[in-house]
Design a protein around this motif. Structure first.
Motif, PDB file in Angstrom:
ATOM      1  N   ASP A   1      15.283  34.523  34.945  1.00 52.99           N
ATOM      2  CA  ASP A   1      13.931  34.312  34.432  1.00 52.99           C
ATOM      3  C   ASP A   1      12.963  35.429  34.838  1.00 52.99           C
ATOM      4  N   SER A   2      13.390  36.347  35.698  1.00 51.10           N
ATOM      5  CA  SER A   2      12.546  37.491  36.052  1.00 51.10           C
ATOM      6  C   SER A   2      12.736  38.674  35.093  1.00 51.10           C
ATOM      7  N   VAL A   3      13.653  38.527  34.128  1.00 50.58           N
ATOM      8  CA  VAL A   3      13.913  39.602  33.159  1.00 50.58           C
ATOM      9  C   VAL A   3      12.788  39.655  32.122  1.00 50.58           C
ATOM     10  N   ALA A   4      12.245  40.860  31.938  1.00 52.57           N
ATOM     11  CA  ALA A   4      11.237  41.069  30.902  1.00 52.57           C
ATOM     12  C   ALA A   4      11.887  41.450  29.582  1.00 52.57           C
ATOM     13  N   ARG A   5      12.927  42.297  29.664  1.00 52.48           N
ATOM     14  CA  ARG A   5      13.609  42.739  28.449  1.00 52.48           C
ATOM     15  C   ARG A   5      14.943  43.380  28.775  1.00 52.48           C
ATOM     16  N   VAL A   6      15.797  43.420  27.765  1.00 55.32           N
ATOM     17  CA  VAL A   6      17.051  44.174  27.847  1.00 55.32           C
ATOM     18  C   VAL A   6      16.719  45.590  27.396  1.00 55.32           C
TER      19      VAL A   6
ATOM     20  N   ILE B   1      31.419  45.879  29.097  1.00 55.79           N
ATOM     21  CA  ILE B   1      29.995  45.978  28.767  1.00 55.79           C
ATOM     22  C   ILE B   1      29.177  46.179  30.036  1.00 55.79           C
ATOM     23  N   GLU B   2      28.193  47.089  29.972  1.00 56.90           N
ATOM     24  CA  GLU B   2      27.199  47.297  31.027  1.00 56.90           C
ATOM     25  C   GLU B   2      25.825  46.983  30.451  1.00 56.90           C
ATOM     26  N   LEU B   3      24.951  46.405  31.268  1.00 57.74           N
ATOM     27  CA  LEU B   3      23.570  46.150  30.869  1.00 57.74           C
ATOM     28  C   LEU B   3      22.597  46.822  31.812  1.00 57.74           C
ATOM     29  N   THR B   4      21.456  47.212  31.256  1.00 59.95           N
ATOM     30  CA  THR B   4      20.291  47.584  32.044  1.00 59.95           C
ATOM     31  C   THR B   4      19.162  46.700  31.559  1.00 59.95           C
ATOM     32  N   VAL B   5      18.520  45.992  32.493  1.00 54.39           N
ATOM     33  CA  VAL B   5      17.386  45.136  32.139  1.00 54.39           C
ATOM     34  C   VAL B   5      16.171  45.540  32.943  1.00 54.39           C
ATOM     35  N   GLU B   6      15.006  45.288  32.353  1.00 55.07           N
ATOM     36  CA  GLU B   6      13.736  45.544  33.035  1.00 55.07           C
ATOM     37  C   GLU B   6      13.186  44.209  33.526  1.00 55.07           C
ATOM     38  N   LEU B   7      12.626  44.240  34.725  1.00 55.50           N
ATOM     39  CA  LEU B   7      12.058  43.030  35.317  1.00 55.50           C
ATOM     40  C   LEU B   7      10.556  42.996  35.103  1.00 55.50           C
ATOM     41  N   ARG B   8      10.003  41.787  35.168  1.00 59.34           N
ATOM     42  CA  ARG B   8       8.544  41.613  35.051  1.00 59.34           C
ATOM     43  C   ARG B   8       7.851  42.257  36.217  1.00 59.34           C
TER      44      ARG B   8
END
Length: 156
Positions: A89-94, A149-156
């Motif tokens: 829930d702290s993820v702002a976006r992928v 698969i690898e992900l990078t996500v941005e946090l709030r």
């Protein structure tokens, strides 16, 4: 779509999507690391309940639809790693998805395979799931996996 008031985990529950347990690393690395406002996951394989869902090369023994399903599993495993580290829930976006596809000779449909992960992320995160992406064909992947698969996500 920004995070729904009840959060991404609640959104997943509405969609009937269960976040798996974090897959145990198969070598000397951690599932995810945070650097500033970004979280980077290690490459995630299509593990289900501790075992590889299938092995083989796409365009050979694994068809595109099955491999796209495997990419979804990999993306869910990556989200589980993010969740364990910082809470989903702290993820702002992928921000970015990198997909590696173990490809039989002559297979060029890597983008269709990695769409499995991209479409799942769009379903969960809406506009916040739109991301930059690479879909790369490779000769072999760890443990004979068809997709990683690898992900990078941005946090709030």
């Amino acid at each position: 779509m920004t995070a729904p008031a009840q959060g991404w985990l609640a959104r997943m529950a509405e969609l009937g999507i269960r976040l798996p347990n974090v897959a145990a690393p198969v070598a000397a690395y951690v599932p995810a690391v945070r650097s500033g406002s970004l979280v980077f996951t290690s490459g995630q394989l299509p593990f289900v309940d501790g075992g590889m869902r299938r092995t083989g090369k796409v365009g050979g023994s694994v068809d595109v639809e099955a491999a796209a399903g495997d990419a979804k599993v990999c993306a869910l495993n990556a989200l589980a790693a993010v969740h364990e580290l910082v809470g989903l829930d702290s993820v702002a976006r992928v921000v970015r998805v990198v997909g590696y596809v173990a490809s039989a000779e002559g297979f060029t449909g890597q983008p269709r395979v990695v769409n499995g992960a991209s479409e799942l992320l769009g379903k969960i995160f809406g506009d916040a799931g739109q991301h930059a992406r690479s879909a790369i064909g490779v000769a072999e992947l760890p443990l004979g996996a068809p997709v990683e698969i690898e992900l990078t996500v941005e946090l709030r």
